[in-house]
Design an enzyme around this catalytic site. Structure first.
Site, PDB file in Angstrom:
ATOM      1  N   LYS A 157       0.896  -1.167   0.000  1.00  0.00           N
ATOM      2  CA  LYS A 157       0.000   0.000   0.000  1.00  0.00           C
ATOM      3  C   LYS A 157       0.928   1.207   0.000  1.00  0.00           C
ATOM      4  O   LYS A 157       1.270   1.765   1.045  1.00  0.00           O
ATOM      5  CB  LYS A 157      -0.928  -0.035   1.223  1.00  0.00           C
ATOM      6  CG  LYS A 157      -2.093   0.933   1.096  1.00  0.00           C
ATOM      7  CD  LYS A 157      -3.174   0.607   2.098  1.00  0.00           C
ATOM      8  CE  LYS A 157      -4.137   1.782   2.242  1.00  0.00           C
ATOM      9  NZ  LYS A 157      -4.839   2.166   1.029  1.00  0.00           N
TER      10      LYS A 157
HETATM   11  N1  PMP Z   1      -7.463  -1.419  -3.192  1.00  0.00           N
HETATM   12  C1  PMP Z   1      -6.981  -0.181  -3.028  1.00  0.00           C
HETATM   13  C2  PMP Z   1      -6.298   0.492  -4.176  1.00  0.00           C
HETATM   14  C3  PMP Z   1      -7.123   0.465  -1.804  1.00  0.00           C
HETATM   15  O1  PMP Z   1      -6.642   1.712  -1.632  1.00  0.00           O
HETATM   16  C4  PMP Z   1      -7.805  -0.177  -0.747  1.00  0.00           C
HETATM   17  C5  PMP Z   1      -7.971   0.524   0.563  1.00  0.00           C
HETATM   18  N2  PMP Z   1      -6.860   0.280   1.402  1.00  0.00           N
HETATM   19  C6  PMP Z   1      -8.292  -1.467  -0.961  1.00  0.00           C
HETATM   20  C7  PMP Z   1      -8.116  -2.064  -2.197  1.00  0.00           C
HETATM   21  C8  PMP Z   1      -9.021  -2.198   0.124  1.00  0.00           C
HETATM   22  O2  PMP Z   1      -8.154  -2.561   1.166  1.00  0.00           O
HETATM   23  P1  PMP Z   1      -8.645  -2.676   2.673  1.00  0.00           P
HETATM   24  O3  PMP Z   1      -9.926  -3.457   2.654  1.00  0.00           O
HETATM   25  O4  PMP Z   1      -7.551  -3.426   3.350  1.00  0.00           O
HETATM   26  O5  PMP Z   1      -8.832  -1.309   3.193  1.00  0.00           O
END
Ligand code: PMP
Length: 292
Positions: A157
């Site tokens: 991320k």
């Molecule tokens: N894809 C992207 C590009 C994101 O920014 C997020 C948010 N973090 C997610 C998927 C979903 O991840 P999560 O459920 O862990 O927040």
């Protein structure tokens, strides 16, 4: 009424081991993270004062840093304590929590081997990520595609991966949509600009295999909740020409939670039994004290 800008608010931000007044939590303009995107971050939500899947988020922040070639100077346990203290100090029961790390300003240029790794945590009130989300949001096809896994560390991320997300989201908003649906480099459906995607066909949940994008923690939670209810879940390659076969569509993410999708590029969908059941189960899961 517009909200105060993020740099001009009351409160405290945890920065490198101590709380600093919100307005003083700044960086120098010659910061590596700002110029070369050597920044990783987490987006989390606290419900009733307790951060949902907090430890998983802290572990993912460490993993993202490692994928970017650096180690965080705080352990998972230290991050856990700091995040909870940040939420407590904010006085908010429900809060969005942003924990992040970046290479500092010791050296400029592509190489930054010895730059200091900084870590900060902020918490603020953030309502629904999509206003009126229960009406269902409209997605446009994104003008940018997710990079192939050998072209970027797609399981991190990391800030750099959001360049195409902001471009795609702006293109969608400018055309009157709320978000964009991104394909991957093969042309398969990947995800939205900040959330994963699920489809329902004949009562079965289908979602793309996360091999070029983040395997979201909310995505993993929703898969578990669905299976616990006896709903079949299929992770597979999904192609855009299949969209017409689906009856329900929703997005998942820490910010987006579960957001129903009402339209993708002219094709209409309606939240039905599966979306409603999962919305209810997710609400129960997040409001349960998640101290484990
Ligand atoms: N894809 C992207 C590009 C994101 O920014 C997020 C948010 N973090 C997610 C998927 C979903 O991840 P999560 O459920 O862990 O927040």
């Amino acid at each position: 009424m517009s909200e105060a800008p993020y740099h001009d608010r009351d409160g405290w931000i945890w920065k490198n081991g101590e709380f600093v007044p919100w307005r003083d939590a700044s960086v120098h303009v010659l910061t590596h993270g700002l110029h070369y995107a050597s920044t990783v971050f987490e987006g989390e939500r606290a419900y009733d004062g307790s951060i949902f899947l907090s430890r998983d988020h802290s572990e993912r922040l460490h993993k993202s840093a490692r994928l970017m070639g650096f180690e965080l100077p705080y352990s998972v346990d230290e991050l856990e304590r700091a995040k909870q203290e940040t939420v407590n100090k904010s006085g908010l029961g429900s809060a969005y929590v942003r924990a992040f790390a970046w290479r500092g300003s010791e050296k400029m240029g592509v190489s930054a081997q010895t730059n200091k790794i900084n870590v900060a945590i902020a918490a603020w009130h953030w309502g629904d990520y999509f206003p009126d989300k229960m009406k269902g949001i409209r997605l446009m096809m994104a003008p940018w595609t997710r990079p192939a896994p050998h072209t970027a560390p797609c399981q991190a991320k990391a800030a750099g991966l959001y360049m195409i997300c902001t471009l795609s989201k702006h293109a969608a908003e400018n055309a009157g949509f709320q978000d964009a649906l991104m394909l991957d480099w093969r042309g398969q459906i990947a995800e939205a600009t900040g959330a994963n995607i699920f489809f329902v066909q004949d009562g079965v949940l289908h979602t793309p295999t996360p091999d070029s994008f983040l395997n979201g923690l909310t995505r993993q939670t929703v898969i578990k909740l669905a299976r616990a209810r006896g709903i079949e879940v299929v992770e597979r390659a999904i192609w855009p020409n299949e969209l017409a076969n689906f009856s329900e569509v929703f997005l998942t993410g820490s910010a987006a939670e579960i957001t129903p999708v009402s339209e993708i590029a002219g094709m209409k969908f309606k939240p039905g039994h599966v979306t409603e059941a999962l919305l209810s189960d997710f609400s129960t899961a997040t409001r349960r004290k998640n101290a484990a």
